[in-house]
Design a protein around this motif. Structure first.
Motif, PDB file in Angstrom:
ATOM      1  N   ASP A 213       0.842  -1.201   0.000  1.00  0.00           N
ATOM      2  CA  ASP A 213       0.000   0.000   0.000  1.00  0.00           C
ATOM      3  C   ASP A 213       0.877   1.251   0.000  1.00  0.00           C
ATOM      4  OD1 ASP A 213      -1.860   1.991   0.310  1.00  0.00           O
ATOM      5  OD2 ASP A 213      -2.870   1.079   2.030  1.00  0.00           O
ATOM      6  N   THR A 214       0.956   1.943  -1.133  1.00  0.00           N
ATOM      7  CA  THR A 214       1.835   3.110  -1.252  1.00  0.00           C
ATOM      8  C   THR A 214       1.303   4.342  -0.529  1.00  0.00           C
ATOM      9  OG1 THR A 214       0.777   3.640  -3.366  1.00  0.00           O
ATOM     10  CG2 THR A 214       2.818   2.353  -3.440  1.00  0.00           C
ATOM     11  N   SER A 215       0.091   4.274  -0.007  1.00  0.00           N
ATOM     12  CA  SER A 215      -0.421   5.409   0.765  1.00  0.00           C
ATOM     13  C   SER A 215       0.094   5.418   2.198  1.00  0.00           C
ATOM     14  CB  SER A 215      -1.955   5.391   0.774  1.00  0.00           C
ATOM     15  OG  SER A 215      -2.443   4.258   1.501  1.00  0.00           O
ATOM     16  N   LEU A 216       0.742   4.331   2.621  1.00  0.00           N
ATOM     17  CA  LEU A 216       1.252   4.249   3.985  1.00  0.00           C
ATOM     18  C   LEU A 216       2.637   4.885   4.073  1.00  0.00           C
ATOM     19  CD1 LEU A 216       0.099   0.626   4.893  1.00  0.00           C
ATOM     20  CD2 LEU A 216      -1.020   2.793   5.435  1.00  0.00           C
ATOM     21  N   ARG A 217       3.047   5.201   5.281  1.00  0.00           N
ATOM     22  CA  ARG A 217       4.234   6.026   5.475  1.00  0.00           C
ATOM     23  C   ARG A 217       5.529   5.320   5.075  1.00  0.00           C
ATOM     24  NH1 ARG A 217       6.721   4.948  10.563  1.00  0.00           N
ATOM     25  NH2 ARG A 217       5.524   3.516  11.860  1.00  0.00           N
ATOM     26  N   HIS A 218       5.556   3.994   5.016  1.00  0.00           N
ATOM     27  CA  HIS A 218       6.818   3.355   4.649  1.00  0.00           C
ATOM     28  C   HIS A 218       7.137   3.519   3.168  1.00  0.00           C
ATOM     29  CE1 HIS A 218       3.693   0.081   4.569  1.00  0.00           C
ATOM     30  NE2 HIS A 218       4.242  -0.165   3.383  1.00  0.00           N
ATOM     31  N   TRP A 219       6.177   4.025   2.367  1.00  0.00           N
ATOM     32  CA  TRP A 219       6.446   4.335   0.967  1.00  0.00           C
ATOM     33  C   TRP A 219       6.602   5.827   0.732  1.00  0.00           C
ATOM     34  CZ3 TRP A 219       8.189   0.883  -2.191  1.00  0.00           C
ATOM     35  CH2 TRP A 219       7.826  -0.452  -2.055  1.00  0.00           C
ATOM     36  N   ALA A 220       6.664   6.631   1.784  1.00  0.00           N
ATOM     37  CA  ALA A 220       6.895   8.068   1.609  1.00  0.00           C
ATOM     38  C   ALA A 220       8.279   8.288   1.017  1.00  0.00           C
ATOM     39  CB  ALA A 220       6.758   8.790   2.949  1.00  0.00           C
ATOM     40  N   THR A 221       8.342   9.144   0.026  1.00  0.00           N
ATOM     41  CA  THR A 221       9.615   9.385  -0.675  1.00  0.00           C
ATOM     42  C   THR A 221      10.323  10.610  -0.106  1.00  0.00           C
ATOM     43  OG1 THR A 221       8.438  10.669  -2.363  1.00  0.00           O
ATOM     44  CG2 THR A 221       8.788   8.325  -2.793  1.00  0.00           C
TER      45      THR A 221
END
Length: 735
Positions: A213-221
């Motif tokens: 899930d790219t909306s979660l913080r571990h995918w924040a760029t």
């Protein structure tokens, strides 16, 4: 929830919980070194609910019974009975928790990473080997069932697993999904615990959805902790295979593309977090990256590995006559890793699976033992009569036995020696390499005859990092000075004007000329944010602020012609145009044309392509900066190729000193070719002498002197708008 006391990080002989509570600290110390040699069968469980797993018989295991690539299981075989018997069976709240602390800290019921060893129990349960007495052991199966139940019960409502400091942890979920995938594969192979298989599939699906899930913080760029994301993506791949649902991993290529773009610094290292760490990059990230590559075959993963290998040659230096490497430890943010010894034994080969990249990236084989050393080590292990050394708490990793048996062979010793000789610090005597991190950090690597220096500049971001020069290396003597990144004062440093330790401060880079080599700005500046090294031909487009037209592109060639990008000043008032000075090289010397302060981009094949800020109106440029940015004079490319260097001719509008109109020369135009870039040819038209050596703005309306009236020039300006175009038209009508 009740809390249990564990035996801690030392490998004390496993005791029953009730016996442990009756022993004081002095009694524990009295066991001595002999008691720490090997774990026994009993751990914290008394076996009153779940039967205990039997200990190994005396003299077991037989070393010669192991296949060479499976010798790594010997230590885990000694661990199995104590690990299984540590499963709590008499506490309803903690039923199934592995409380003996074999893997990860803190040893706490909410630390889900401890439970990754369910895959270890399942491997021995389903794999038949002559040295494995636990194949289809019913007591082991019952305790594994309890451990699975506790592990799945820790999963949160959105699919993530907790750790003591957060309820949704990327590390526990990503690495845990790898263990669950291996667990499900083992249970399916022997059709064991069918109800648990259904629960495991549902659990893995939820975890994979949370991880992707790219909306979660571990995918924040930009991505913070690349090793955890790679482990998670590998877990998704394993879950997709074992469940038999390709749709579960349908977005893996998209996430890998995001990982490549946002998880690796321009310098080449992987973010841990955002900055460099040698231990996590080499021994955690690279094996999991190879695991993901074997699952997907995505070529972007090879590109990432190749980029890291190129960076590694500057921060991992060979130690002559020793089996290993010296690390640029001062730049590592999380682990103290001053050296990398190449141990050939499988028990310490955490890097093993990274060898899957060696066919595509041979240089990665340098950081593992050679094929001959690995074979000799395995033969020695099988012939030894000594007891197998036990694993030590809390570092009994469940990943090692997953990677070593499937790791391919490394290159031979001769091939590795040849690759070492090709590394830039070894093969070249003079170069300067400038690398930028994702965060506000710069790495400067300087090689000169007789020494090599590694420097870290910019922000520290971590108390472990040491700024400034942290490594002095000699090609024959090896490492001379090395800064470490421990908590003590064990670093190479100097004192600032205020009396501070420079290695413990943010060192801001400034690049400027030496005294006597041209005037510099009163406030020298380092590379601007966003500037990058330029290799090979570069095309520059400029746009005026007032009329919005883009001037034709100017090409910066990599054959000795250098121009200065982004010069300010020297343009007609109101035009908003940025003039470009010319860095001319005559007879090995470098000097400025009529330029202004700005950013110099070096595009010579034998010079490092790095941005350098220079002072205002510099007329000359030092051949060697105090920061070591430029090497000494280099031969002309024609001379290096055995060809005579062509003498400059009049009308050559380049950096070799043509006497043409300066505005045309800087813009790359030729009047008699109607503004087109001209080839260097014999018989070029000589420019009017009254233009020679005059500033560009002199013939664009700034001064009254000139061959034509001011009114004529103003009419041309109004007619054509672009001053450069007006310049061309004037030459066309009045040559």
């Amino acid at each position: 929830m009740s809390q249990r006391q564990s035996s801690g990080a030392t490998a004390l002989p496993p005791l029953s919980r009730r016996g442990f509570l009756g022993i004081g600290a002095a009694t524990i110390a009295a066991f001595g070194a002999d008691a720490l040699s090997a774990p026994g069968a009993l751990a914290t469980s008394a076996g009153t609910v779940l039967p205990l797993v039997d200990a190994l018989p005396d003299g077991a295991p037989d070393r010669t019974a192991f296949a060479p690539h499976e010798q790594v299981f010997g230590q885990y075989l000694l661990l199995l009975a104590p690990l299984a018997n540590s499963v709590v069976d008499d506490d309803p709240e903690l039923f199934g928790w592995m409380e003996d602390g074999w893997w990860r800290t803190p040893n706490h019921p909410r630390n889900s990473r401890i439970m990754e060893h369910v895959a270890t129990l399942s491997w021995f349960l389903v794999n038949e080997r002559p040295w494995n007495p636990y194949y289809l052991d019913p007591n082991l199966e019952a305790r594994l069932d309890a451990a699975i139940g506790y592990y799945l019960g820790l999963q949160g409502p959105r699919g993530a697993w907790p750790v003591t400091y957060e309820e949704e942890s990327l590390a526990t979920t990503g690495f845990g999904l790898v263990s669950l995938g291996n667990l499900q594969r083992d249970l399916k192979s022997e059709n064991l615990l069918p109800d648990r298989q259904v629960e495991l599939e549902a659990s893995m699906r939820r975890a994979a959805q949370w991880l992707m899930d790219t909306s979660l913080r571990h995918w924040a760029t930009p991505l913070q902790l690349t090793n955890q994301l790679v482990g998670g993506l590998a877990g998704v791949g394993h879950a997709s295979v074992v469940i038999g649902d390709p749709q579960l991993a349908a977005d893996l290529d998209d996430r890998i593309a995001l990982l490549a773009a946002q998880g690796q610094a321009p310098a080449g290292y992987f973010h841990d977090p955002l900055i460099y760490d040698n231990g996590y990059n080499s021994d955690v990230m690279m094996p999991d990256l190879a695991d993901l590559y074997q699952l997907t075959g995505n070529p972007q993963l090879v590109d990432m590995a190749r980029k890291w290998a190129d960076f590694a040659q500057y921060v991992m230096l060979p130690e002559p006559g020793a089996p290993g490497w010296v690390n640029f430890a001062a730049a590592s943010a999380r682990n103290s890793t001053s050296t990398r010894t190449l141990y050939p034994d499988d028990a310490r080969d955490r890097y093993a699976l990274a060898r899957a990249f060696v066919p595509e990236v041979p240089r990665l084989g340098l950081y593992a033992s050679s094929r001959e050393d690995k074979a000799a080590s395995r033969a020695e292990w099988a012939a030894s009569t000594e007891p197998i050394p036990p694993l030590v708490k809390p570092n009994a990793s469940p990943r090692l036995y997953m990677h070593v048996p499937m790791a391919p062979e490394n290159l031979g010793r001769a091939e590795l020696d040849a690759l070492t000789a090709q590394l830039r610090p070894v093969a070249e005597e003079t170069f300067t390499e400038y690398r930028e991190g994702t965060a506000d950090q710069q790495l400067l690597f300087v090689r000169r005859p007789g020494y090599y220096l590694a420097n870290l500049l910019g922000r520290r971001y971590s108390d472990r990092i040491r700024s400034g020069t942290g490594l002095l290396w000699h090609p024959t003597a090896g490492t001379v000075v090395l800064s470490l990144n421990n908590v003590a004062d064990d670093h190479w440093t100097t004192m600032t004007a205020s009396g501070a330790d420079s290695a413990l401060t943010d060192v801001v880079a400034t690049f400027h000329g030496r005294r006597g080599c041209g005037r510099t700005s009163a406030r020298p500046r380092g590379p601007r944010r966003g500037t990058r090294a330029v290799h090979g031909p570069v095309r520059q487009r400029r746009r005026g602020r007032d009329h919005g037209r883009a001037a034709p592109a100017r090409r910066h060639r990599a054959h000795g012609r250098h121009r200065c990008c982004g010069h300010r000043g020297g343009a007609p008032a109101g035009s908003g145009r940025r003039c470009a000075g010319v860095l001319r090289r005559d007879g090995g010397r470098s000097r400025w044309g009529r330029g202004r302060h700005g950013v110099l981009v070096l595009a010579h094949p034998r010079w490092p392509a790095v941005p350098v800020h220079l002072g205002r109106r510099s007329r000359s440029l030092c051949r060697d900066y105090t920061a070591g940015l430029l090497p000494g004079p280099q031969p002309h490319p024609h001379a290096a190729a055995g060809r005579p260097r062509r003498r400059p001719r009049h009308g050559d509008h380049d950096d070799r000193g043509g006497r043409g109109h300066r505005a045309c020369r800087l813009l790359g135009y030729r009047p008699d070719l109607d503004g087109q870039r001209h080839p260097a040819r014999r018989g070029a038209r000589r420019q009017p002498r009254h233009h020679a050596g005059r500033p560009a703005h002199r013939h664009l309306g700034r001064h009254p002197a000139g061959p034509r009236s001011r009114a004529r020039r103003e009419r041309l300006r109004a007619l054509f708008g672009d001053p450069a175009r007006a310049c061309r038209e004037r030459h066309r009508h009045h040559p």
